[in-house]
Design a protein around this motif. Structure first.
Motif, PDB file in Angstrom:
ATOM      1  N   THR A  53      -2.358  -4.480  -5.965  1.00 35.38           N
ATOM      2  CA  THR A  53      -3.607  -5.340  -6.380  1.00 35.38           C
ATOM      3  C   THR A  53      -4.405  -5.442  -5.032  1.00 35.38           C
ATOM      4  OG1 THR A  53      -2.502  -6.839  -7.860  1.00 35.38           O
ATOM      5  CG2 THR A  53      -4.630  -7.585  -6.965  1.00 35.38           C
ATOM      6  N   ALA A  54      -5.585  -4.719  -5.259  1.00 34.00           N
ATOM      7  CA  ALA A  54      -6.508  -4.406  -4.230  1.00 34.00           C
ATOM      8  C   ALA A  54      -7.201  -5.716  -3.619  1.00 34.00           C
ATOM      9  CB  ALA A  54      -7.483  -3.466  -4.639  1.00 34.00           C
ATOM     10  N   ALA A  55      -7.895  -5.942  -2.601  1.00 32.85           N
ATOM     11  CA  ALA A  55      -8.250  -6.964  -2.014  1.00 32.85           C
ATOM     12  C   ALA A  55      -9.397  -7.501  -2.930  1.00 32.85           C
ATOM     13  CB  ALA A  55      -8.812  -6.482  -0.582  1.00 32.85           C
ATOM     14  N   ASN A  56      -9.927  -6.550  -3.574  1.00 35.68           N
ATOM     15  CA  ASN A  56     -11.081  -7.317  -4.481  1.00 35.68           C
ATOM     16  C   ASN A  56     -10.417  -7.622  -5.851  1.00 35.68           C
ATOM     17  OD1 ASN A  56     -10.359  -4.867  -5.935  1.00 35.68           O
ATOM     18  ND2 ASN A  56     -12.450  -3.915  -5.765  1.00 35.68           N
ATOM     19  N   GLY A  57      -9.001  -7.898  -5.927  1.00 33.28           N
ATOM     20  CA  GLY A  57      -8.464  -8.253  -7.311  1.00 33.28           C
ATOM     21  C   GLY A  57      -8.182  -7.037  -8.400  1.00 33.28           C
ATOM     22  N   GLN A  58      -8.600  -5.992  -8.085  1.00 34.70           N
ATOM     23  CA  GLN A  58      -8.597  -5.093  -8.910  1.00 34.70           C
ATOM     24  C   GLN A  58      -7.143  -4.129  -9.166  1.00 34.70           C
ATOM     25  OE1 GLN A  58     -10.619  -3.776 -11.491  1.00 34.70           O
ATOM     26  NE2 GLN A  58     -11.833  -5.723 -10.850  1.00 34.70           N
ATOM     27  N   PRO A  93      -5.378   2.209   2.451  1.00 31.94           N
ATOM     28  CA  PRO A  93      -6.232   1.931   3.778  1.00 31.94           C
ATOM     29  C   PRO A  93      -6.033   0.589   3.974  1.00 31.94           C
ATOM     30  CG  PRO A  93      -7.189   3.762   2.586  1.00 31.94           C
ATOM     31  CD  PRO A  93      -6.040   3.391   1.587  1.00 31.94           C
ATOM     32  N   GLU A  94      -6.024  -0.331   3.056  1.00 27.94           N
ATOM     33  CA  GLU A  94      -6.234  -1.662   3.202  1.00 27.94           C
ATOM     34  C   GLU A  94      -5.004  -2.350   3.801  1.00 27.94           C
ATOM     35  OE1 GLU A  94      -8.936  -3.036  -0.586  1.00 27.94           O
ATOM     36  OE2 GLU A  94      -6.776  -3.750  -0.455  1.00 27.94           O
ATOM     37  N   VAL A  95      -3.787  -1.701   3.019  1.00 26.37           N
ATOM     38  CA  VAL A  95      -2.250  -2.330   3.526  1.00 26.37           C
ATOM     39  C   VAL A  95      -2.271  -1.932   4.982  1.00 26.37           C
ATOM     40  CG1 VAL A  95       0.024  -2.341   3.185  1.00 26.37           C
ATOM     41  CG2 VAL A  95      -1.607  -2.582   1.163  1.00 26.37           C
ATOM     42  N   LEU A  96      -2.551  -0.602   5.531  1.00 26.76           N
ATOM     43  CA  LEU A  96      -2.321  -0.164   6.777  1.00 26.76           C
ATOM     44  C   LEU A  96      -3.214  -0.787   7.575  1.00 26.76           C
ATOM     45  CD1 LEU A  96      -1.149   2.173   8.333  1.00 26.76           C
ATOM     46  CD2 LEU A  96      -2.951   3.608   7.841  1.00 26.76           C
ATOM     47  N   GLU A  97      -4.369  -1.247   7.262  1.00 29.20           N
ATOM     48  CA  GLU A  97      -5.106  -2.111   8.314  1.00 29.20           C
ATOM     49  C   GLU A  97      -4.723  -3.515   8.366  1.00 29.20           C
ATOM     50  OE1 GLU A  97      -7.602  -1.730  10.166  1.00 29.20           O
ATOM     51  OE2 GLU A  97      -8.105  -3.723  10.624  1.00 29.20           O
TER      52      GLU A  97
END
Ligand code: GTR
Length: 378
Positions: free
Chosen positions: A23-28, A42-46
């Protein structure tokens, strides 16, 4: 929300909701490998950079050079060539050098390799002369099965002590510790950086197949191997041996005999970035959990091993992370871990792209572990 609840239901022992890796940071929801690679990975790596291990000030330094430490030598009964090389670098705060030892089997074609991040004393554990043959680094067995065996001592990159980040590679590239931020690299990130510099050297070696290189580490070295394999996609296989807290163990699993974030930050204040301190006794606030570290390795190969007497590493939590990371492999049409029940000792699960075993015995990197890693790599 629904996905979190389902994860919770699937694991009664989880004390709090585990963030969903897909689930992406934007909830999608993330439903394709493209969306994983473009958005979610990239979100998870960050998150792991900013909250856990810290950011490297430099990747491959422009000053990097390799110098032979000794002439090449035939070893392992003439079956391998030993190379000893200094991986040298310089920065505003001075110079550093990693002494790498590589045993490369003589073969007609480039060979696959294992790189061991050694967190124990060099002379006893990764003896280049092979007078001490320690199962921690079973060169002879690796060579017999056609693998190059490479090892370096983590303390060459950064000594394992809390000195305010002045010595080792921290001091080379960031000589003023006051310039450090809450997300500046800790010592585990520094060791992982060292393993990536070993890969830089491997890329200059025609006798080693750079597309088939595994990175291996035990305990603090296992945490390091995971961060290295998660952040450096050149490694085809990442192996965590008894890595526990900050490695493969799911933080939100309720395992009172295992190490906590509060305790690891207190005893080893230099391992992680300063931001990680926020999560001591506050695991529920973490925007991630360790299954997401394993997921960063997808679609490449990952292996997690535990030991039956190693409660401190939280074996069921190490296993659980593999289960929860697996959906990312499925996006690629591959299987992650095959088997979702915690296995009996000495019954390896090796069918999918994530391998797992629970070895009978204590906290250690044993020959049994290496044999299973080689089986999986074969
Ligand atoms: C322990 C530490 C663990 C693990 C281990 C090791 O003291 O609590 O996280 O890293 O050391 O590296 O052997």
């Amino acid at each position: 929300m629904l996905r979190c609840a389902l994860l919770l239901f699937a694991s009664a022992a989880c004390a709090a909701e585990v963030p969903d890796v897909l689930t992406a940071a934007n909830g999608q929801p993330v439903t394709t490998s493209e969306a994983w690679e473009k958005v979610r990975r990239p979100e998870v790596l960050e998150l792991f950079k900013s909250q856990v291990f810290g950011r490297n000030p430099v990747e491959r330094p422009a000053t990097l050079r390799f110098e032979p430490l000794e002439a090449d030598k035939e070893m392992v009964d003439g079956k391998a060539v030993r190379k000893r090389v200094g991986i040298c670098y310089a920065g505003p705060g001075g110079e550093g050098r990693i002494a790498l030892t590589a045993f490369i089997p003589k073969a007609a074609k480039p060979v696959p390799a294992f790189v061991l991040i050694c967190n124990r004393t060099s002379a006893k554990n990764i003896d280049p002369e092979r007078l001490e043959k320690n199962p921690f680094f079973p060169v002879e067995e690796l060579v017999a099965r056609g693998y190059a065996a490479l090892a370096f001592y983590n303390g060459d990159v950064d000594p394992d002590d809390f000195d305010g980040f002045t010595n080792g590679v921290h001091g080379v590239f960031q000589p003023d510790p006051k310039a450090r931020a809450a997300d500046s690299w800790g010592t585990i990130a520094a060791w992982a950086w060292g393993a990536s510099r070993v890969m830089d050297w491997i890329e200059t070696q025609p006798a080693i197949d750079r597309a088939r290189v595994g990175v291996v580490g035990h305990s603090r070295g296992g945490k390091t191997a995971l961060w290295c394999g998660a952040s450096d996609t050149r490694f085809a296989l990442t192996i965590s041996n008894d890595s526990g807290c900050g490695g493969a163990k799911l933080n939100r699993m309720d395992l009172p005999k295992s190490e906590s974030i509060a305790r690891i930050n207190k005893v080893f204040p230099h391992w992680f970035c300063a931001n990680y301190k926020k999560y001591g006794d506050n695991e529920a606030a973490l925007p991630l959990d360790q299954h997401m570290l394993i997921a960063l390795i997808a679609p490449r190969l990952a292996y997690v091993a535990s030991a039956s007497l190693d409660d401190w590493a939280g074996q069921p939590g190490e296993f659980r992370s593999c289960v929860l990371a697996s959906p990312v492999w499925q996006l690629y049409g591959r299987k992650g871990l095959v088997g979702d029940a915690f296995p009996a000792p000495d019954t390896p699960l090796q069918e999918g792209c994530i391998g797992y075993h629970l070895r009978t015995g204590k906290h250690d990197l044993a020959l049994y572990d290496w044999q299973r890693y080689m089986d999986f790599a074969d």
